[in-house]
Write a protein that holds these residues in place. Structure first.
Motif: not given
Length: 213
Positions: A18, A21, A115
């Motif tokens: 993440p 992202y 995400w």
């Protein structure tokens, strides 16, 4: 270690992360003024090469990491929804990215799928709608050349000294993590930053004690 603005920039990432992202949102902005090559890699293989566990493999650290990334996303105004499970198998998404040419549009679409929208990519059924969106076939994702390209990317990252994702490479210098972006920009805008005496001393700082295995 002096840098020049003409140095090639490479951005190593895994859709599993993440923080990748979040960092991608900054890298997209950087691409407006610099050529940055997105390089999808297998984070698990990087960890194995370095003899490390991932944060999600350590109880306590796992929960902290997830809360930390949620806090960072909110602080940065980036929408973030966790997929149904984590860690998940990212190989299909990584190979899909390569099959789509590892373009900025492909990276964007896959990150948003996982995400932003919180969708799974673990199974063939989960992955197929994403492949349809990318316009790539299952055969191209499963092709030996695609798998070989992902291995080559990962091997190149390990050879460059990458130990985590996301990592932005500027020349030979590596900047790891979403929260290191300001440091990377400072080094990019001031090529002498890493060349001063204190920065150089770090490379030869003696190890005082080593933990026994």
């Amino acid at each position: 270690m002096a840098l020049t603005v003409s140095d090639a920039l490479r951005w190593y990432f895994d859709f599993l992360s993440p923080f990748s992202y979040l960092h991608w949102q900054k890298v997209k902005v950087l691409r407006a003024s610099h050529v940055v090559e997105p390089v999808p890699v297998v984070f698990g293989a990087v960890l194995s090469a370095c003899g490390q566990k991932g944060p999600a493999e350590i109880p306590g650290k796992r929960e902290f990491t997830y809360r930390h990334v949620l806090w960072q996303a909110r602080a940065e105004g980036v929408p973030l929804t966790f997929p149904p499970s984590h860690p998940f198998n990212p190989l299909g998404a990584l190979r899909a990215c390569i099959a789509a040419g590892s373009t900025a549009d492909a990276v964007d679409a896959i990150f948003d799928w996982i995400w932003r929208d919180g969708r799974a990519v673990d199974t063939e059924a989960d992955l197929q709608p994403l492949l349809d969106r990318l316009g790539v076939s299952r055969a191209s994702v499963d092709a030996p050349d695609t798998k070989a390209a992902l291995r080559a990317n990962t091997d190149a990252a390990i050879a460059a000294g990458v130990f985590g994702v996301p990592t932005l490479q500027i020349g030979q210098a590596l900047f790891w993590g979403n929260d290191a972006h300001a440091f990377a920009l400072a080094a990019l805008h001031d090529p002498a930053l890493l060349a001063d005496a204190d920065m150089q001393q770090i490379s030869t700082l003696p190890v005082g004690i080593s933990r026994k295995a």
